[in-house]
Scaffold this motif. Structure first.
Motif, PDB file in Angstrom:
ATOM      1  N   VAL A 323      -9.039  -2.408  -5.759  1.00  0.00           N
ATOM      2  CA  VAL A 323      -9.716  -2.474  -4.461  1.00  0.00           C
ATOM      3  C   VAL A 323     -10.341  -3.847  -4.251  1.00  0.00           C
ATOM      4  O   VAL A 323     -10.508  -4.292  -3.110  1.00  0.00           O
ATOM      5  N   ASP A 324     -10.653  -4.551  -5.337  1.00  0.00           N
ATOM      6  CA  ASP A 324     -11.214  -5.908  -5.198  1.00  0.00           C
ATOM      7  C   ASP A 324     -10.220  -6.862  -4.534  1.00  0.00           C
ATOM      8  O   ASP A 324     -10.611  -7.912  -4.049  1.00  0.00           O
ATOM      9  N   GLN A 325      -8.945  -6.501  -4.546  1.00  0.00           N
ATOM     10  CA  GLN A 325      -7.904  -7.356  -3.954  1.00  0.00           C
ATOM     11  C   GLN A 325      -7.625  -6.990  -2.502  1.00  0.00           C
ATOM     12  O   GLN A 325      -6.693  -7.536  -1.890  1.00  0.00           O
ATOM     13  N   TYR A 326      -8.366  -6.065  -1.945  1.00  0.00           N
ATOM     14  CA  TYR A 326      -8.088  -5.580  -0.589  1.00  0.00           C
ATOM     15  C   TYR A 326      -8.056  -6.757   0.386  1.00  0.00           C
ATOM     16  O   TYR A 326      -9.007  -7.535   0.483  1.00  0.00           O
ATOM     17  N   GLY A 327      -6.952  -6.853   1.084  1.00  0.00           N
ATOM     18  CA  GLY A 327      -6.821  -7.898   2.102  1.00  0.00           C
ATOM     19  C   GLY A 327      -6.441  -9.250   1.554  1.00  0.00           C
ATOM     20  O   GLY A 327      -6.170 -10.176   2.310  1.00  0.00           O
ATOM     21  N   LEU A 332      -2.543  -1.817  -4.197  1.00  0.00           N
ATOM     22  CA  LEU A 332      -1.878  -0.726  -4.917  1.00  0.00           C
ATOM     23  C   LEU A 332      -0.619  -1.251  -5.597  1.00  0.00           C
ATOM     24  O   LEU A 332       0.246  -1.831  -4.940  1.00  0.00           O
ATOM     25  N   THR A 333      -0.511  -1.037  -6.898  1.00  0.00           N
ATOM     26  CA  THR A 333       0.674  -1.473  -7.635  1.00  0.00           C
ATOM     27  C   THR A 333       1.289  -0.273  -8.334  1.00  0.00           C
ATOM     28  O   THR A 333       0.695   0.263  -9.269  1.00  0.00           O
ATOM     29  N   PRO A 334       2.470   0.181  -7.893  1.00  0.00           N
ATOM     30  CA  PRO A 334       3.119   1.260  -8.633  1.00  0.00           C
ATOM     31  C   PRO A 334       3.714   0.710  -9.930  1.00  0.00           C
ATOM     32  O   PRO A 334       4.217  -0.417  -9.963  1.00  0.00           O
ATOM     33  N   LEU A 335       3.606   1.503 -10.985  1.00  0.00           N
ATOM     34  CA  LEU A 335       4.161   1.096 -12.283  1.00  0.00           C
ATOM     35  C   LEU A 335       5.394   1.939 -12.575  1.00  0.00           C
ATOM     36  O   LEU A 335       5.320   3.165 -12.616  1.00  0.00           O
ATOM     37  N   CYS A 336       6.529   1.284 -12.757  1.00  0.00           N
ATOM     38  CA  CYS A 336       7.797   1.990 -12.962  1.00  0.00           C
ATOM     39  C   CYS A 336       8.472   1.476 -14.223  1.00  0.00           C
ATOM     40  O   CYS A 336       8.275   0.330 -14.625  1.00  0.00           O
ATOM     41  N   LEU A 337       9.294   2.312 -14.810  1.00  0.00           N
ATOM     42  CA  LEU A 337      10.093   1.916 -15.958  1.00  0.00           C
ATOM     43  C   LEU A 337      11.537   1.750 -15.523  1.00  0.00           C
ATOM     44  O   LEU A 337      11.987   2.401 -14.573  1.00  0.00           O
TER      45      LEU A 337
ATOM     46  N   MET D   1      -9.009  -4.595  12.858  1.00  0.00           N
ATOM     47  CA  MET D   1      -9.872  -5.670  12.359  1.00  0.00           C
ATOM     48  C   MET D   1      -9.875  -5.691  10.834  1.00  0.00           C
ATOM     49  O   MET D   1      -9.961  -4.654  10.199  1.00  0.00           O
ATOM     50  N   LYS D   2      -9.754  -6.881  10.292  1.00  0.00           N
ATOM     51  CA  LYS D   2      -9.773  -7.027   8.834  1.00  0.00           C
ATOM     52  C   LYS D   2     -11.205  -7.320   8.365  1.00  0.00           C
ATOM     53  O   LYS D   2     -11.956  -7.993   9.068  1.00  0.00           O
ATOM     54  N   PRO D   3     -11.558  -6.856   7.199  1.00  0.00           N
ATOM     55  CA  PRO D   3     -12.877  -7.213   6.681  1.00  0.00           C
ATOM     56  C   PRO D   3     -12.882  -8.634   6.119  1.00  0.00           C
ATOM     57  O   PRO D   3     -11.836  -9.167   5.750  1.00  0.00           O
ATOM     58  N   THR D   4     -14.058  -9.230   6.096  1.00  0.00           N
ATOM     59  CA  THR D   4     -14.184 -10.483   5.342  1.00  0.00           C
ATOM     60  C   THR D   4     -14.565 -10.102   3.908  1.00  0.00           C
ATOM     61  O   THR D   4     -15.159  -9.067   3.658  1.00  0.00           O
ATOM     62  N   ARG D   5     -14.213 -10.968   2.971  1.00  0.00           N
ATOM     63  CA  ARG D   5     -14.484 -10.695   1.557  1.00  0.00           C
ATOM     64  C   ARG D   5     -15.355 -11.815   0.995  1.00  0.00           C
ATOM     65  O   ARG D   5     -15.091 -13.000   1.229  1.00  0.00           O
ATOM     66  N   SER D   6     -16.384 -11.458   0.301  1.00  0.00           N
ATOM     67  CA  SER D   6     -17.198 -12.454  -0.384  1.00  0.00           C
ATOM     68  C   SER D   6     -17.570 -11.903  -1.766  1.00  0.00           C
ATOM     69  O   SER D   6     -17.214 -10.777  -2.096  1.00  0.00           O
ATOM     70  N   THR D   7     -18.230 -12.699  -2.570  1.00  0.00           N
ATOM     71  CA  THR D   7     -18.673 -12.215  -3.877  1.00  0.00           C
ATOM     72  C   THR D   7     -20.140 -12.561  -4.048  1.00  0.00           C
ATOM     73  O   THR D   7     -20.655 -13.500  -3.441  1.00  0.00           O
TER      74      THR D   7
END
Lengths: 368, 368, 368, 368
Positions: A323-327, A332-337, D1-7
């Motif tokens: 979720v930290d990567q949102y936007g 979401l990363t599916p893991l497949c073999l 609308m997209k959110p802004t991201r900060s840390t």
């Protein structure tokens, strides 16, 4: 028939208190069948085996016993009582990190030398002498002048109990797992005799676990004898049963597992009552095809693949949420073999580091 | 000369944050000496190596550098940041229990096969090709299709840095310990070049640790070449320095250890400045004579034997207090060995289970 | 005179094993002095109190006893046996995180209502009735219909033992600490009677610890009586002795601490033998002036201030090493306070997060 | 609308690495509704809130926003990354044992004194001034001359974010739990606006948790004003949502929870889109009737009562298995309550000490 109950000291705590095992023994008036040793809960969080031993004892009380049965529930008191937050940190020694199920003694027997001194014995005497040597070797180990580690003392004490039996069952569970059986390759027929759908066929070698510590010295002996032209049926069987998930007690399910074990004991002539294993499709793979899949990234995990069910190549095993990567990246990363498999177990927590062992899956699965 | 600073990713946390290593590099304008790699704090509680790297960098800034020096302090960020109560639980992966210093790659090289394809190369080219193969092997390992564990990723990433150097120093400490050096038997002369009084001479084998992972492939190569009648001086040196006790930072003592390392680097031609090792009596034993003594009982421990000083056979190493036995048993139990030794380290806590590794002692000690 | 030994159950482990306390009791033929209760090792890593109890018992065996003495070493078996790596994770319940020394019962007595029903009693009878009420309150608490927590059960069981005595000593240690005494303000004269150089004078209030749980109900009673114009000398004394550092057993030092406690017991008429406290300069401060200093940054710590010795304003308490900042930031940061203090204890590990409690220091120190 | 991201930095690790929060913000062009703050995963194992924030952000992107929404997933990086065996030890600070959700600042406001200086302000200005005072109080706390603890720094930094909003939602989970809501008594109508079947009505007091730290200062103000005859509607709402079980990510279920939160935001005018809460029977009890049931004995536990479903008085909540007592004691012990209840959550592990908190149950339940 009621079991007798005794206790065995396997260590001492810092407060001086003894670490003790409860031991239950069913002994027929006349021994007409093999002897059995069953232990549970060597990993502290893998508690279901205790419930299975409870159900087994109820059934053993009401059957016609031909051989003796020794049962050791709660086999690792230090690990079972080791809490860390709301979970049991019982997989490894809290001081050393060593897996409690990799502490068994490798006898390192020079079989040729031993046999030179015992070649004149008939089969029964040979087996008895070899067994005595194994038992003595365990006891000498426990007397080592430099001492032995806490985990080794516990393991070798259990192994000393196990070496006295003809059949050894070690009851474990996975983290989140479907039921499965570890069966040595030489004894592959046994996989049909339990009521467990998935079997891992392991090499006839010593890797540190209880089952291997029991059968491997006998495998060595029989192999050597065969090379000398003397046939000896391997007189010992040892298996690890993985009875579902850890941190879980289910008495009704334990009854089913007890039934499955009773079916094996019936087949082997430990009990006179005819009990058949459950009818089910059974699948297996070789241990070399049992693969650990490590998370390629850190994050939160939704485990989606169903345990015990075939998963096609390219189908998602799990999804990593970041979720930290949102936007700004892959949320979401599916893991497949890239190959078909049957997922057998997955990690217990829903958050992982990069490299955490996420799933163990059977590949190259065949029907038994 | 100032070092350049870079960072290297070695993993990802559950929150998605990268695990990163700081890397400091001193590079001479012209390379006229060997390259060096030094890491510290692979076990999370063994922090003193960071202080030694700090002192080393201050000295390297002010000397005439002939070879390059790469320094990686804080080499295990996951372990260093893993607190459990007031201590750092940094000796093993908190999930798996695997010792962070047993995760290095065993290359399992078929030296004969490799040499058949490279026999025509001269020594320099041969060394370069072998080194390239080792580096490539590390990188392929990190790309494994089933992933690799968190600890293996970290270890092999460090090993990949180490394989690029001619001299590798891994800075550790004991729990409560006097300073000592792990030195491979083939390189025993080096034990006189550091400023460390006690040395363990270890077999030229791979046991899982960093130093072994570096020198063992080269030992294999040189042994094979010798058997083929080709002499090649082993082009790589690797040592583990145990710099006293864990959970302890002492900047003045770190300066002494940095001086000792500078003396070795001077001898090896990494720095032009002539620096001599401290004058001291030096002692050693073979690793097979380095004994672990496990507590024969649980209880409270008074550690009485002085670390680094000879202890006569029968003299007390420690005393176990069992106040619960007051008036009804042995309240004080002295622990003695039947042979002379030099205690090198003892357990960090003052209370132990039966079987806890209490002391590690050198036996059959000889002067260097 | 030899003590009698008994055991008391304070809990049950997951394996079903009882958690038990060893209890030693010295009882004179005729009670002519106050009764004493001494416990040790409520925090699992704070083991030295066991050695002090051992030395005390040896002295009590050889003196003329006027009052009874009850001693409970190893008072927290769960905490003492809880290892995490090489250290004892014994400061808090591993499941809940609650400090074992903050689990004692706050009686929440309505003193006015109680006194209305007992006002007619003479002093001796009043004290006996109040004590009986405290003991009953503990026992009722342990029978609570919803159960009580593991830690509360242990603490209230200990408190029930403590309420039976006139003098209660709780033996602790700091992490890395010089010796110091917690003394309630109303009993400040007692600070000269032990052989401990530094004393914290704490308010006459309940904060959750053993000593407070013992004296506070009596303080309430005496305060209320005084407001009613009835004088009653507070019949109970309770102190916490901090006997140096955790994870350390030193039998010779324990002898000194036992001497100091014997001096207090002699002064109070528990033993007939005249024993004087050690001559030493004694210092104290109020608990509100006992300050916790938290690390302003993460990093490695060299602890430089000497424990128990005055430190001038602006002098460095510790130095933070941030080797990752070498060449690009502050590698060494001295940490100083703007006021004079006496550092009493510091954190046990040499690496800290931002915010870790680094030192506890006395300020506004006065000589006793 | 997209959110802004900060840390936002909330701490530093021992390696020097920053602990950082990701912050996502949705801000309408014109502010016509209340501002919202939502955080998740303050307890490290309670990960599902991150999935809910993911689903919420997807919905917020596609709705007409009237107020601003700030979202902080992964709010406790130290706790989330703290593994102990296969689980996340994220409920309390690993060093101190303090619950991460009990570290918020109690402002201890002297409302009368504050109001004397601000009585002339109109309602809007009064609210703004009070809010500014709360924010300033947080910031001053973080600058404390003796430093603040790791957990307090994190909590007060989060609280500083929360005080800026009109609506604060703290997303948690139980160990093994059905969904439930913590709702302050003054705001009891809100319990119908979420899609959660069970609500705990908590007193309008400060107990250390995030929600209380937000609403309590405003409750104090409004109470004081009412006593002065000035009516002010409490301008802030704060709730804790318990979204099922820990160590579990379920994206589909997270979508349902996001829908429920959107319904509340719609009702409050944060989004223009009309969204209704799910239709369901809703039940509640007062926090004083929310009971913790502690195991009366140690052993293995089969949890039998269904979470979220009424349980009659005398019906078994769980069964304790004590296989060690087989044949000599009570092997199976059903645990029953003497009153009717709704079990809301149970302990995560299947083995317990005597005193382990086994279940939390609602009693005196009423329909909303």
């Amino acid at each position: 028939m009621k079991p007798t109950r005794s206790t065995l000291k396997i260590g001492e705590l810092a407060t001086g208190q003894d670490l003790e095992l409860p031991i239950f023994q069913f002994t027929p008036a006349v021994m007409r069948g093999p002897s059995v040793y069953i232990q549970a809960n060597v990993h502290g969080a893998e508690v279901q085996g205790n419930a299975v031993i409870y159900q087994l004892m109820q059934q053993l009380e009401n059957c016609e016993l031909l051989g003796s049965v020794t049962l050791v529930p709660l086999a690792n008191p230090l690990g079972i009582n080791q809490k860390s937050g709301e979970f049991t940190l019982g997989r490894f020694d809290p001081i050393t990190g060593v897996n409690w199920n990799r502490e068994y003694l490798n006898h390192h027997i020079d079989v040729a030398a031993w046999y030179r001194q015992h070649a004149e014995l008939d089969d029964n005497a040979l087996v008895a002498a070899y067994r005595a040597m194994l038992l003595d070797s365990c006891q000498q180990r426990l007397q080592h002048e430099w001492g032995v580690t806490t985990g080794h003392r516990q393991a070798v004490t259990l192994q000393h109990l196990g070496h006295q039996a003809d059949i050894v069952l070690d009851l474990h569970t996975g983290p989140k797992a479907c039921k499965h059986l570890y069966c040595p390759e030489y004894d592959s027929e046994a996989a049909r005799l339990f009521s467990i759908a998935h079997t891992l066929f392991m090499p006839n070698e010593f890797g540190g676990a209880m089952d291997e510590s029991i059968f491997y010295p006998w495998w060595q002996l029989c192999q050597y004898l065969a090379a000398q032209g003397r046939e000896l049926a391997l007189p010992v069987s040892a298996f690890t049963l993985e009875l579902g998930s850890q941190e879980h007690i289910d008495l009704a399910d334990a009854r089913l597992d007890a039934d499955g074990i009773m079916a094996y004991l019936s087949h082997r002539g430990v009990v006179a009552d005819p009990i058949l294993p459950a009818k089910m499709a059974r699948y297996g793979c070789y241990l070399r095809d049992y693969k650990k899949y490590h998370s390629p990234m850190g994050g939160m995990v939704e485990y989606t693949a169903k345990l015990g069910e075939p998963l096609a190549a390219g189908s998602p095993l799990a999804t990593i949420l970041r979720v930290d990567q949102y936007g700004c990246g892959s949320t979401l990363t599916p893991l497949c073999l890239s190959q078909a498999c049957v997922p057998i177990l997955h990690f217990a927590s829903a958050s992982v580091y990069q490299g955490t062992e996420l799933y163990k899956v059977m590949t190259h699965v065949f029907e038994l």
